[in-house]
Scaffold this motif. Sequence first.
Motif, PDB file in Angstrom:
ATOM      1  N   GLY A  14       0.801  -1.225   0.000  1.00 17.51           N
ATOM      2  CA  GLY A  14       0.000   0.000   0.000  1.00 17.51           C
ATOM      3  C   GLY A  14       0.830   1.269   0.000  1.00 17.51           C
ATOM      4  O   GLY A  14       0.314   2.355   0.292  1.00 17.51           O
ATOM      5  N   VAL A  15       2.124   1.164  -0.334  1.00 17.71           N
ATOM      6  CA  VAL A  15       2.979   2.357  -0.343  1.00 17.71           C
ATOM      7  C   VAL A  15       2.935   2.991  -1.741  1.00 17.71           C
ATOM      8  O   VAL A  15       3.159   2.300  -2.746  1.00 17.71           O
ATOM      9  N   ALA A  16       2.636   4.286  -1.797  1.00 15.25           N
ATOM     10  CA  ALA A  16       2.557   4.996  -3.082  1.00 15.25           C
ATOM     11  C   ALA A  16       3.910   4.916  -3.793  1.00 15.25           C
ATOM     12  O   ALA A  16       4.960   4.871  -3.148  1.00 15.25           O
ATOM     13  N   ARG A  17       3.875   4.919  -5.129  1.00 13.62           N
ATOM     14  CA  ARG A  17       5.095   4.701  -5.915  1.00 13.62           C
ATOM     15  C   ARG A  17       6.191   5.728  -5.596  1.00 13.62           C
ATOM     16  O   ARG A  17       7.339   5.373  -5.390  1.00 13.62           O
ATOM     17  N   LEU A  18       5.804   7.007  -5.550  1.00 16.86           N
ATOM     18  CA  LEU A  18       6.805   8.040  -5.273  1.00 16.86           C
ATOM     19  C   LEU A  18       7.424   7.824  -3.886  1.00 16.86           C
ATOM     20  O   LEU A  18       8.638   7.938  -3.701  1.00 16.86           O
ATOM     21  N   ASP A  19       6.586   7.512  -2.904  1.00 17.22           N
ATOM     22  CA  ASP A  19       7.090   7.271  -1.548  1.00 17.22           C
ATOM     23  C   ASP A  19       8.080   6.105  -1.548  1.00 17.22           C
ATOM     24  O   ASP A  19       9.159   6.176  -0.945  1.00 17.22           O
ATOM     25  N   ALA A  20       7.708   5.021  -2.256  1.00 10.88           N
ATOM     26  CA  ALA A  20       8.576   3.839  -2.306  1.00 10.88           C
ATOM     27  C   ALA A  20       9.909   4.189  -2.965  1.00 10.88           C
ATOM     28  O   ALA A  20      10.981   3.741  -2.516  1.00 10.88           O
ATOM     29  N   GLN A  21       9.859   4.982  -4.010  1.00 10.11           N
ATOM     30  CA  GLN A  21      11.100   5.380  -4.691  1.00 10.11           C
ATOM     31  C   GLN A  21      11.990   6.197  -3.745  1.00 10.11           C
ATOM     32  O   GLN A  21      13.200   5.984  -3.681  1.00 10.11           O
ATOM     33  N   LEU A  22      11.376   7.119  -3.000  1.00 16.73           N
ATOM     34  CA  LEU A  22      12.163   7.939  -2.060  1.00 16.73           C
ATOM     35  C   LEU A  22      12.777   7.072  -0.958  1.00 16.73           C
ATOM     36  O   LEU A  22      13.933   7.283  -0.559  1.00 16.73           O
ATOM     37  N   LEU A  23      12.017   6.102  -0.479  1.00 12.31           N
ATOM     38  CA  LEU A  23      12.529   5.223   0.581  1.00 12.31           C
ATOM     39  C   LEU A  23      13.653   4.333   0.043  1.00 12.31           C
ATOM     40  O   LEU A  23      14.652   4.100   0.729  1.00 12.31           O
ATOM     41  N   LEU A  24      13.495   3.860  -1.187  1.00 18.37           N
ATOM     42  CA  LEU A  24      14.524   2.996  -1.768  1.00 18.37           C
ATOM     43  C   LEU A  24      15.814   3.792  -2.012  1.00 18.37           C
ATOM     44  O   LEU A  24      16.916   3.312  -1.715  1.00 18.37           O
ATOM     45  N   ARG A  35      15.667   9.889  -8.855  1.00 13.97           N
ATOM     46  CA  ARG A  35      14.639   8.922  -9.286  1.00 13.97           C
ATOM     47  C   ARG A  35      14.921   8.398 -10.687  1.00 13.97           C
ATOM     48  O   ARG A  35      14.624   7.245 -10.992  1.00 13.97           O
ATOM     49  N   ALA A  36      15.529   9.222 -11.538  1.00 13.97           N
ATOM     50  CA  ALA A  36      15.862   8.765 -12.898  1.00 13.97           C
ATOM     51  C   ALA A  36      16.892   7.634 -12.830  1.00 13.97           C
ATOM     52  O   ALA A  36      16.826   6.660 -13.569  1.00 13.97           O
ATOM     53  N   GLY A  64       1.444   4.936   8.202  1.00 13.77           N
ATOM     54  CA  GLY A  64       1.150   6.368   8.206  1.00 13.77           C
ATOM     55  C   GLY A  64       2.286   7.281   8.611  1.00 13.77           C
ATOM     56  O   GLY A  64       2.116   8.502   8.683  1.00 13.77           O
ATOM     57  N   GLU A  65       3.474   6.729   8.901  1.00 13.30           N
ATOM     58  CA  GLU A  65       4.587   7.629   9.240  1.00 13.30           C
ATOM     59  C   GLU A  65       4.970   8.454   8.008  1.00 13.30           C
ATOM     60  O   GLU A  65       5.065   7.908   6.914  1.00 13.30           O
ATOM     61  N   PRO A  66       5.194   9.766   8.187  1.00 12.93           N
ATOM     62  CA  PRO A  66       5.579  10.580   7.033  1.00 12.93           C
ATOM     63  C   PRO A  66       6.912  10.102   6.439  1.00 12.93           C
ATOM     64  O   PRO A  66       7.825   9.726   7.172  1.00 12.93           O
ATOM     65  N   VAL A  67       7.003  10.140   5.115  1.00 13.90           N
ATOM     66  CA  VAL A  67       8.254   9.765   4.442  1.00 13.90           C
ATOM     67  C   VAL A  67       9.422  10.572   4.999  1.00 13.90           C
ATOM     68  O   VAL A  67      10.531  10.058   5.184  1.00 13.90           O
ATOM     69  N   ALA A  68       9.161  11.847   5.288  1.00 17.36           N
ATOM     70  CA  ALA A  68      10.243  12.723   5.769  1.00 17.36           C
ATOM     71  C   ALA A  68      10.854  12.224   7.079  1.00 17.36           C
ATOM     72  O   ALA A  68      12.049  12.390   7.312  1.00 17.36           O
ATOM     73  N   TYR A  69      10.032  11.614   7.960  1.00 16.39           N
ATOM     74  CA  TYR A  69      10.590  11.061   9.203  1.00 16.39           C
ATOM     75  C   TYR A  69      11.435   9.824   8.897  1.00 16.39           C
ATOM     76  O   TYR A  69      12.426   9.547   9.578  1.00 16.39           O
ATOM     77  N   LEU A  70      11.013   9.063   7.892  1.00 20.73           N
ATOM     78  CA  LEU A  70      11.709   7.808   7.577  1.00 20.73           C
ATOM     79  C   LEU A  70      13.044   8.075   6.891  1.00 20.73           C
ATOM     80  O   LEU A  70      14.012   7.338   7.089  1.00 20.73           O
TER      81      LEU A  70
END
Length: 274
Positions: A14-24, A35-36, A64-70
């Motif tokens: 359930g993680v949005a694509r952009l969020d997953a890319q930022l986390l990866l 991202r490119a 629900g934790e914000p990407v910015a905290y992660l």
Amino acid sequence: MTLRQALAQAATLGVARLDAQLLLLHVLGRPAVDRAWLIAHDEDVLADPQLRQFEGLCRRRGDGEPVAYLTGEKEFFGLQLAVDARVLVPRPDTETLVEWALDVVRDLAAPRIVDLGTGSGAIALAIQAARPDAQLEGVDRSADSLAVAAGNARRLGLPVAFRHGDWLAGAGTYDLVVSNPPYVAAADPHLQSLRHEPLSALAAGPDGLDDLRAIVAAAPAHLRPGGWLLLEHGHDQADAVRGLLAAAGFAAVASRDDLAGIARCSGGRRLELG
Ligand code: GLN
């Protein structure tokens, strides 16, 4: 597992694509702008420890934790800020307030400016970066958030003076008082989706206006004649905040829209005396 497979797995959590890319990218130690690179390397294999770390972050994001905290960082007005659960995550909407602040001090040399409830320092640091001659103060009643803000100022080399305090108590006189205070109504169900962020930075009494009222009441005594008070508020509070400003004797009372076209900041000017 390849990067592409890891991203596909994140989607099933359930993680949005952009969020997953930022986390990866974070797990891979690469900057958020890469991202490119990620797309060009989607057949690269993700090592097991990194895969486990990525899965852990995706689960927390799913909760629900914000990407910015992660990832520990958030871009605001072109500045890379460190953030964690001690401070509200800076929102792009607040850049509207920064732009307005820069507009009202455009013709003033070395303007004196205070940012109330500075949190990560985002507003004060963004103004200072754009106006090296300005004398900026950031005030917060959370000592924890001031530690985050001071760290950001140090890393960015910006001379904002951070101070522990309750709104304008003990403050001086300014050309501009700016604030993104807590403004969510205490019973607003929206707070549930913001539960990872500090409640003290979000909730402000039954109608969400407690802190806005306190700031509007205190500001005139701390503004030089002609000085401005600019406030962020909720999507349905523009009329109420303009009303508070007018009742407190502010002139040139107006609102500005956020990126979604909703009136999300209001402000006014202390009249010249005489
Ligand atoms: N903009 C935040 C929200 O998501 C609230 C920030 C604040 O209360 N200052 O509602």
